[in-house]
Write a protein that holds these residues in place. Structure first.
Motif, PDB file in Angstrom:
ATOM      1  N   TYR A  29       0.842  -1.192   0.000  1.00 46.41           N
ATOM      2  CA  TYR A  29       0.000   0.000   0.000  1.00 46.41           C
ATOM      3  C   TYR A  29       0.878   1.243   0.000  1.00 46.41           C
ATOM      4  N   ARG A  30       0.321   2.347  -0.482  1.00 46.06           N
ATOM      5  CA  ARG A  30       1.012   3.631  -0.483  1.00 46.06           C
ATOM      6  C   ARG A  30       0.123   4.664   0.191  1.00 46.06           C
ATOM      7  N   ILE A  31       0.700   5.839   0.467  1.00 44.61           N
ATOM      8  CA  ILE A  31      -0.064   6.910   1.111  1.00 44.61           C
ATOM      9  C   ILE A  31      -0.291   8.048   0.134  1.00 44.61           C
ATOM     10  N   MET A  32      -1.522   8.495   0.063  1.00 42.91           N
ATOM     11  CA  MET A  32      -1.892   9.726  -0.618  1.00 42.91           C
ATOM     12  C   MET A  32      -2.421  10.686   0.440  1.00 42.91           C
ATOM     13  N   VAL A  33      -2.421  11.957   0.118  1.00 42.24           N
ATOM     14  CA  VAL A  33      -2.961  12.964   1.029  1.00 42.24           C
ATOM     15  C   VAL A  33      -3.860  13.925   0.258  1.00 42.24           C
ATOM     16  N   HIS A  34      -4.848  14.431   0.946  1.00 41.12           N
ATOM     17  CA  HIS A  34      -5.669  15.526   0.435  1.00 41.12           C
ATOM     18  C   HIS A  34      -5.809  16.563   1.537  1.00 41.12           C
ATOM     19  N   ILE A  35      -5.785  17.810   1.138  1.00 44.57           N
ATOM     20  CA  ILE A  35      -5.930  18.913   2.074  1.00 44.57           C
ATOM     21  C   ILE A  35      -7.148  19.716   1.658  1.00 44.57           C
ATOM     22  N   CYS A  36      -8.053  19.942   2.602  1.00 39.97           N
ATOM     23  CA  CYS A  36      -9.223  20.783   2.375  1.00 39.97           C
ATOM     24  C   CYS A  36      -9.062  21.996   3.281  1.00 39.97           C
ATOM     25  N   ILE A  37      -8.892  23.156   2.674  1.00 42.32           N
ATOM     26  CA  ILE A  37      -8.721  24.392   3.434  1.00 42.32           C
ATOM     27  C   ILE A  37     -10.052  25.126   3.453  1.00 42.32           C
ATOM     28  N   PHE A  38     -10.520  25.453   4.664  1.00 40.65           N
ATOM     29  CA  PHE A  38     -11.780  26.158   4.852  1.00 40.65           C
ATOM     30  C   PHE A  38     -11.505  27.552   5.396  1.00 40.65           C
ATOM     31  N   ASN A  39     -12.287  28.528   4.947  1.00 45.68           N
ATOM     32  CA  ASN A  39     -12.160  29.875   5.500  1.00 45.68           C
ATOM     33  C   ASN A  39     -13.178  30.080   6.617  1.00 45.68           C
ATOM     34  N   SER A  40     -13.137  31.238   7.242  1.00 47.88           N
ATOM     35  CA  SER A  40     -14.019  31.512   8.379  1.00 47.88           C
ATOM     36  C   SER A  40     -15.483  31.645   7.957  1.00 47.88           C
ATOM     37  N   GLU A  41     -15.738  31.748   6.666  1.00 46.68           N
ATOM     38  CA  GLU A  41     -17.115  31.776   6.158  1.00 46.68           C
ATOM     39  C   GLU A  41     -17.648  30.372   5.901  1.00 46.68           C
TER      40      GLU A  41
END
Length: 173
Positions: A29-41
């Motif tokens: 198996y390998r590792i992937m990443v996802h980043i979800c950036i949310f603002n204050s709204e």
């Protein structure tokens, strides 16, 4: 040439690597990443992938993501991908992924980050990212229906929005 560390089913390094594009063996198996950036709204930063990308060209996607390369921890991979793709510096050293979703031959660690960003000041990786914008869950789900966003499960997108302020499966507050 990009090398990926190989893990067993329990996320433990096996002490071997594979070259990106080579077949990953059964039980590896390998590792992937996802980043979800949310603002204050409460909106998520989404990126429009360039038409020259190998995978999902020309579609909208989450804030940033990619594969962990050999030597990366999941958090370091997420920091690197966010900086490379959209120019956002993150410190995820003491941060667990909010979710880890298994896929065929890998683990996708998902980081949910709250950060107000002026998108006009971002430095986009021109080979990968055409543009960025802020979007709410309804807009992202509409883009999925229109087949112009990577076809994530819409309930998963809504879960990202629901979990952005807390860890765990139980809603607090």
């Amino acid at each position: 040439m990009e090398l990926w560390d190989i893990y067993d089913i329990n996320h433990i390094k096996k002490g071997k690597t594979v070259v990106r594009g080579d077949r990953i063996e059964e039980g590896d198996y390998r590792i992937m990443v996802h980043i979800c950036i949310f603002n204050s709204e409460g909106k998520m930063l989404i990126q429009h992938r360039t038409s020259t990308k190998d995978c999902w060209p020309g579609l909208w996607d989450l804030s940033a993501g990619g594969s962990a390369v050999s030597g990366d921890t999941s958090g370091k991979a997420a920091e690197r991908e966010a900086f490379e793709e959209i120019g956002v510096k993150l410190d995820l050293e003491n941060t667990l992924p909010r979710l880890s979703v298994n896929f065929n031959r890998g683990f996708d660690d998902i980081y949910l980050v709250e950060k107000d960003i002026d998108i006009n000041s971002l430095v986009l990786q021109k080979e990968e990212v055409a543009e960025v914008k802020w979007a709410d869950a309804d807009e992202i789900c509409r883009l999925i229906d229109e087949k112009v966003f990577i076809p994530y499960h819409k309930n998963l997108i809504r879960l990202f929005f629901d979990m952005r302020k807390s860890y765990g499966a139980i809603k607090h507050g």
